[in-house]
Design an enzyme around this catalytic site. Sequence first.
Site, PDB file in Angstrom:
ATOM      1  N   ASP A   1       0.872  -1.176   0.000  1.00 19.88           N
ATOM      2  CA  ASP A   1       0.000   0.000   0.000  1.00 19.88           C
ATOM      3  C   ASP A   1       0.907   1.222   0.000  1.00 19.88           C
ATOM      4  O   ASP A   1       2.118   1.117   0.189  1.00 19.88           O
ATOM      5  CB  ASP A   1      -0.905  -0.010   1.250  1.00 19.88           C
ATOM      6  CG  ASP A   1      -1.820   1.203   1.285  1.00 19.88           C
ATOM      7  OD1 ASP A   1      -2.518   1.438   0.286  1.00 19.88           O
ATOM      8  OD2 ASP A   1      -1.809   1.952   2.275  1.00 19.88           O
ATOM      9  N   SER A   2       0.287   2.416  -0.144  1.00 25.27           N
ATOM     10  CA  SER A   2       1.086   3.640  -0.131  1.00 25.27           C
ATOM     11  C   SER A   2       1.578   3.987   1.275  1.00 25.27           C
ATOM     12  O   SER A   2       2.419   4.859   1.432  1.00 25.27           O
ATOM     13  CB  SER A   2       0.244   4.798  -0.665  1.00 25.27           C
ATOM     14  OG  SER A   2      -0.860   5.003   0.200  1.00 25.27           O
TER      15      SER A   2
ATOM     16  N   CYS B   1      -4.121  -1.959  -1.710  1.00 22.46           N
ATOM     17  CA  CYS B   1      -4.312  -0.573  -2.144  1.00 22.46           C
ATOM     18  C   CYS B   1      -5.328  -0.574  -3.283  1.00 22.46           C
ATOM     19  O   CYS B   1      -5.067  -1.120  -4.357  1.00 22.46           O
ATOM     20  CB  CYS B   1      -2.979  -0.025  -2.630  1.00 22.46           C
ATOM     21  SG  CYS B   1      -3.108   1.532  -3.498  1.00 22.46           S
TER      22      CYS B   1
ATOM     23  N   GLU C   1      -2.347  10.163   6.838  1.00 23.69           N
ATOM     24  CA  GLU C   1      -0.911   9.860   6.894  1.00 23.69           C
ATOM     25  C   GLU C   1      -0.139  10.842   7.779  1.00 23.69           C
ATOM     26  O   GLU C   1       0.944  10.539   8.226  1.00 23.69           O
ATOM     27  CB  GLU C   1      -0.292   9.855   5.472  1.00 23.69           C
ATOM     28  CG  GLU C   1      -0.620   8.615   4.652  1.00 23.69           C
ATOM     29  CD  GLU C   1       0.124   7.337   5.108  1.00 23.69           C
ATOM     30  OE1 GLU C   1       1.184   7.433   5.744  1.00 23.69           O
ATOM     31  OE2 GLU C   1      -0.389   6.234   4.811  1.00 23.69           O
TER      32      GLU C   1
ATOM     33  N   CYS D   1     -11.068   2.760   0.109  1.00 19.58           N
ATOM     34  CA  CYS D   1      -9.628   3.026   0.231  1.00 19.58           C
ATOM     35  C   CYS D   1      -9.218   2.386   1.548  1.00 19.58           C
ATOM     36  O   CYS D   1      -9.912   2.555   2.560  1.00 19.58           O
ATOM     37  CB  CYS D   1      -9.378   4.532   0.253  1.00 19.58           C
ATOM     38  SG  CYS D   1      -7.707   4.969   0.781  1.00 19.58           S
TER      39      CYS D   1
ATOM     40  N   HIS E   1      -7.113   3.060   3.623  1.00 18.91           N
ATOM     41  CA  HIS E   1      -6.838   3.990   4.738  1.00 18.91           C
ATOM     42  C   HIS E   1      -8.097   4.312   5.546  1.00 18.91           C
ATOM     43  O   HIS E   1      -8.016   4.665   6.718  1.00 18.91           O
ATOM     44  CB  HIS E   1      -6.294   5.316   4.201  1.00 18.91           C
ATOM     45  CG  HIS E   1      -4.835   5.309   3.870  1.00 18.91           C
ATOM     46  ND1 HIS E   1      -4.324   4.687   2.762  1.00 18.91           N
ATOM     47  CD2 HIS E   1      -3.772   5.870   4.510  1.00 18.91           C
ATOM     48  CE1 HIS E   1      -3.007   4.871   2.712  1.00 18.91           C
ATOM     49  NE2 HIS E   1      -2.652   5.589   3.766  1.00 18.91           N
TER      50      HIS E   1
HETATM   51  N1  DGL Z   1      -4.773   3.041   0.580  1.00 18.34           N
HETATM   52  C1  DGL Z   1      -4.733   3.169  -0.835  1.00 18.34           C
HETATM   53  C2  DGL Z   1      -6.078   2.888  -1.453  1.00 18.34           C
HETATM   54  O1  DGL Z   1      -6.738   2.005  -0.967  1.00 18.34           O
HETATM   55  C3  DGL Z   1      -3.938   4.354  -1.353  1.00 18.34           C
HETATM   56  C4  DGL Z   1      -4.415   5.683  -0.926  1.00 18.34           C
HETATM   57  C5  DGL Z   1      -3.515   6.826  -1.342  1.00 18.34           C
HETATM   58  O2  DGL Z   1      -2.302   6.712  -1.150  1.00 18.34           O
HETATM   59  O3  DGL Z   1      -4.035   7.830  -1.850  1.00 18.34           O
HETATM   60  O4  DGL Z   1      -6.482   3.465  -2.424  1.00 18.34           O
END
Ligand code: DGL
Length: 267
Positions: free
Chosen positions: A7-8, A70, A148, A183, A185
């Site tokens: 993931d990011s 992600c 983040e 997402c 996150h």
């Molecule tokens: N957590 C990721 C997702 O599910 C990436 C979110 C991001 O870095 O913008 O899309």
Amino acid sequence: MKIGLYDSGIGGLSVLKELLPIFPNDQFIYYGDTKNAPYGSKSKEDLWKINTVILNFFESKKIDVLIVACNTSSALFLDKIKKHIDIPVFELIHPTAEKIKYDRFKKVTVFGTNRTIDSHCYKTSIQSLSPKTEVLEIACPLWVPFIETSASIIKNETSIDVDISEKVLQAFEWEADGIIFGCSHYPFLSHHLEKEWSKQSTNRPMKWINPAQALSSLLKKEKETITSVTKSVPRVDFIITKQSALFTSISKEITKNSKFAHSLTII
Ligand code: DGL
């Protein structure tokens, strides 16, 4: 078995949390690309370059299974990822569409990053299984940068300075019967999202849909078919690309009180 997840940043930790109990004797390698977060508003070209670096990293580690934790990456590149790496690949979007069908949702809202929402991946995937289900897609580009860089998500502070109420109100006015965390996150905002929803309505409870749970249900069923002969011990190796106090703290929290040994390396 060696399982790679990426993931990011911290988002995929919400996925890892669901997977640890399903693979209690396996090794996880978690790649959190904290240097390049957020992914959600980057160009497709830049994101493919970033994804290629990660896929090559996992090839060098000889993993047995890949989890794209992600949504943005799988929304844009799932087919390319599968062609690039010759092992079973799992992601969050299709298992969620299965769940929507199984639970017979009629009107679902998806919150996601710009790239995920622009791709219409959730809508396409849901409506291919449940053609009558209506899907409202809402981009929330401010949420990942907020998460983040924010300690308040851990502390569950009473109010936070990001446009949650506006997005929840849109879903409420549209009369959604389910909201998807599109997402990885966003489960970290669930406390705030649920609070905003309850401000709108006390008698219309919302069903919050966490794709990580849909994926874990799928993996429970598929586990036997993907188990490899590689012997491993329970451990999680976290690799991040930039120092992050928040990542360090959440990754420790997730492995705490478990039999998983862990390490954290910045590359
Ligand atoms: N957590 C990721 C997702 O599910 C990436 C979110 C991001 O870095 O913008 O899309």
